[in-house]
Design a protein around this motif. Structure first.
Motif, PDB file in Angstrom:
ATOM      1  N   ARG A  45       0.823  -1.213   0.000  1.00  0.00           N
ATOM      2  CA  ARG A  45       0.000   0.000   0.000  1.00  0.00           C
ATOM      3  C   ARG A  45       0.859   1.265   0.000  1.00  0.00           C
ATOM      4  NH1 ARG A  45      -5.578  -0.945   0.442  1.00  0.00           N
ATOM      5  NH2 ARG A  45      -5.834  -3.166   0.002  1.00  0.00           N
ATOM      6  N   LEU A  46       1.947   1.272   0.771  1.00  0.00           N
ATOM      7  CA  LEU A  46       2.819   2.445   0.793  1.00  0.00           C
ATOM      8  C   LEU A  46       3.486   2.662  -0.564  1.00  0.00           C
ATOM      9  CD1 LEU A  46       4.489   2.082   4.308  1.00  0.00           C
ATOM     10  CD2 LEU A  46       2.848   3.833   3.588  1.00  0.00           C
ATOM     11  N   THR A  47       3.852   1.564  -1.226  1.00  0.00           N
ATOM     12  CA  THR A  47       4.452   1.671  -2.557  1.00  0.00           C
ATOM     13  C   THR A  47       3.453   2.254  -3.546  1.00  0.00           C
ATOM     14  OG1 THR A  47       5.899  -0.226  -2.128  1.00  0.00           O
ATOM     15  CG2 THR A  47       5.529   0.371  -4.429  1.00  0.00           C
ATOM     16  N   ALA A  48       2.197   1.799  -3.463  1.00  0.00           N
ATOM     17  CA  ALA A  48       1.164   2.325  -4.358  1.00  0.00           C
ATOM     18  C   ALA A  48       0.944   3.820  -4.125  1.00  0.00           C
ATOM     19  CB  ALA A  48      -0.140   1.551  -4.141  1.00  0.00           C
ATOM     20  N   THR A 189      -5.103   4.333  -6.541  1.00  0.00           N
ATOM     21  CA  THR A 189      -6.260   5.069  -7.053  1.00  0.00           C
ATOM     22  C   THR A 189      -7.024   5.751  -5.920  1.00  0.00           C
ATOM     23  OG1 THR A 189      -7.594   3.049  -6.927  1.00  0.00           O
ATOM     24  CG2 THR A 189      -6.520   3.534  -9.030  1.00  0.00           C
ATOM     25  N   ASN A 190      -6.677   5.431  -4.693  1.00  0.00           N
ATOM     26  CA  ASN A 190      -7.303   6.048  -3.521  1.00  0.00           C
ATOM     27  C   ASN A 190      -6.233   6.176  -2.446  1.00  0.00           C
ATOM     28  OD1 ASN A 190      -8.755   6.672  -1.135  1.00  0.00           O
ATOM     29  ND2 ASN A 190     -10.600   5.695  -1.960  1.00  0.00           N
ATOM     30  N   ARG A 191      -5.522   7.287  -2.455  1.00  0.00           N
ATOM     31  CA  ARG A 191      -4.356   7.441  -1.584  1.00  0.00           C
ATOM     32  C   ARG A 191      -4.726   7.427  -0.106  1.00  0.00           C
ATOM     33  NH1 ARG A 191      -1.836  12.269  -5.188  1.00  0.00           N
ATOM     34  NH2 ARG A 191      -3.744  13.210  -4.412  1.00  0.00           N
ATOM     35  N   THR A 192      -5.851   8.056   0.246  1.00  0.00           N
ATOM     36  CA  THR A 192      -6.257   8.095   1.656  1.00  0.00           C
ATOM     37  C   THR A 192      -6.557   6.694   2.175  1.00  0.00           C
ATOM     38  OG1 THR A 192      -7.201  10.303   1.372  1.00  0.00           O
ATOM     39  CG2 THR A 192      -7.925   9.040   3.286  1.00  0.00           C
ATOM     40  N   ALA A 195      -3.323   4.666   2.432  1.00  0.00           N
ATOM     41  CA  ALA A 195      -2.496   5.125   3.552  1.00  0.00           C
ATOM     42  C   ALA A 195      -3.053   4.628   4.881  1.00  0.00           C
ATOM     43  CB  ALA A 195      -2.423   6.652   3.549  1.00  0.00           C
ATOM     44  N   LEU A 196      -4.378   4.662   5.035  1.00  0.00           N
ATOM     45  CA  LEU A 196      -4.997   4.176   6.277  1.00  0.00           C
ATOM     46  C   LEU A 196      -4.807   2.672   6.429  1.00  0.00           C
ATOM     47  CD1 LEU A 196      -8.322   6.237   6.302  1.00  0.00           C
ATOM     48  CD2 LEU A 196      -6.342   6.514   7.815  1.00  0.00           C
ATOM     49  N   VAL A 199      -1.275   2.107   7.598  1.00  0.00           N
ATOM     50  CA  VAL A 199      -1.123   2.416   9.029  1.00  0.00           C
ATOM     51  C   VAL A 199      -1.702   1.292   9.879  1.00  0.00           C
ATOM     52  CG1 VAL A 199      -1.865   3.965  10.872  1.00  0.00           C
ATOM     53  CG2 VAL A 199      -1.065   4.912   8.710  1.00  0.00           C
ATOM     54  N   GLY A 200      -2.886   0.795   9.487  1.00  0.00           N
ATOM     55  CA  GLY A 200      -3.477  -0.322  10.213  1.00  0.00           C
ATOM     56  C   GLY A 200      -2.597  -1.555  10.179  1.00  0.00           C
ATOM     57  N   ALA A 201      -1.988  -1.830   9.023  1.00  0.00           N
ATOM     58  CA  ALA A 201      -1.099  -2.978   8.905  1.00  0.00           C
ATOM     59  C   ALA A 201       0.132  -2.816   9.791  1.00  0.00           C
ATOM     60  CB  ALA A 201      -0.676  -3.172   7.444  1.00  0.00           C
TER      61      ALA A 201
END
Length: 341
Positions: A45-48, A189-192, A195-196, A199-201
């Motif tokens: 997710r961080l890479t995306a 396609t959905n940065r927010t 990112a969340l 953070v959860g991971a």
């Protein structure tokens, strides 16, 4: 927690059999699995998100990907240091466990997984740029960590120096990476949202690490084991599982660059960032096994393999792959024989 148990003597360990003990081990195993999977999700997710901001592959490879492949180990170091500072974890046991896990994971990658890769691919060529960007920094990382650990502690100054070393490695990697043909496939396609999720991971990584460290501390106290040895066979092996999938996929595609860069790059990140963060936050008591065996062994294997590659014009064959696999089993055997308790 302490387990009531029926015990039988089995040299050199004491075998403890009780439902509570077994249940605790199963919980720790589940926590390890959560750590590994959550780390993969966080990195993806961080890479995306980074690609959505058009951050180059050179920066990604040296930062998110490099640290992400070692996230279970780094998470364990951060949780251990927090536990040491708060008094919930024993200073020496926690230090030994995460340092053993760090060494165990990086040794699996450096020897067993690189060896399996070479055995699977056959003739494998190592480019001059690979030596400059990754292999030489790995050797320097081992040497620096051994030198700073030699007095039996990683102080805050030692930790800061190791982190500075990692910063130099990152900057050098970015400067020497090729930027031509850059693409940003796989961008978020959905940065927010991503990112969340990341953070959860990360929260799951830290939570899993805390559970594992609590169980390991009780195992060490109950069985009289060395925390470093337990770290090698728990955190060390589990943390290397994501890299195993990378190796299998690279063998299937007969592609060496990504697999070797990931495996050797993790051996730069693990000591510099793991030991560095831990030393900077809480300081560490370095177990004798790390000074007398783990780091010297890793340094010797790295230099020996480099000598063989130089003699063979940068090419490794299945013979060298078998040598690396054998080196891993030698590492574990000596660990069990001389540093288990």
């Amino acid at each position: 927690m302490h387990w009531p148990a029926v015990t039988t003597s089995v040299f050199p360990l004491q075998l403890v059999v009780s439902p509570l003990f077994v249940g605790s081990l199963l919980i720790a195993a589940a926590a390890l699995g959560v750590m590994v999977k959550a780390a993969q999700v966080a990195v993806d997710r961080l890479t995306a998100v980074a690609r959505a901001f058009e951050i180059s592959d050179a920066v990604l490879a040296s930062t998110i990907v490099a640290v992400g492949t070692s996230l279970p180990e780094i998470g364990s170091h951060l949780v251990a240091s927090a536990g040491i500072l708060s008094g919930t974890l024993d200073y020496r046991i926690a230090s030994a466990t995460v340092m053993g896990g760090n060494m165990g994971s990086s040794t699996v990658q450096q020897t067993l997984l690189v060896g399996v890769f070479v055995l699977g691919i056959g003739r494998t060529a190592f480019s001059p740029s690979f030596f400059r960007s990754t292999y030489y920094p790995m050797i320097l990382a081992f040497a620096a960590t051994l030198a700073l650990s030699f007095d039996g502690t990683i102080s805050r100054l030692d930790g800061a120096l190791l982190l500075v070393g990692f910063g130099i490695y990152v900057v050098a990697g970015i400067r020497t990476a090729r930027e031509d043909g850059q693409s940003y496939d796989g961008r978020s396609t959905n940065r927010t949202r991503d990112a969340l999720v990341a953070v959860g991971a990360l929260v799951l990584v830290f939570g899993g690490a805390y559970v594992v460290l609590l169980v390991v501390q009780d195992v060490v106290e109950t069985l009289g084991l060395n925390g470093s040895m337990v770290g090698v066979v728990t955190i060390g092996l589990a943390s290397a599982l994501p890299e195993l999938t990378t190796v299998v996929e690279a063998i299937r595609r007969r592609s060496a660059d990504i697999a070797l860069g990931t495996l050797i790059g993790s051996n730069v990140v693990n000591p510099l960032v793991g030991f560095g963060l831990g030393g900077l936050i809480s300081t560490y008591a370095v177990p004798p096994s790390v000074i007398r065996w783990d780091l010297p062994f890793k340094l010797l294997v790295a230099v020996g393999f480099l000598f063989v590659l130089r003699r063979n014009a940068g090419v490794a064959t299945r013979r060298e792959g078998a040598w690396l696999v054998g080196s891993y089993f030698l590492f574990v055997s000596v660990r069990f024989l001389f540093y288990a308790t």
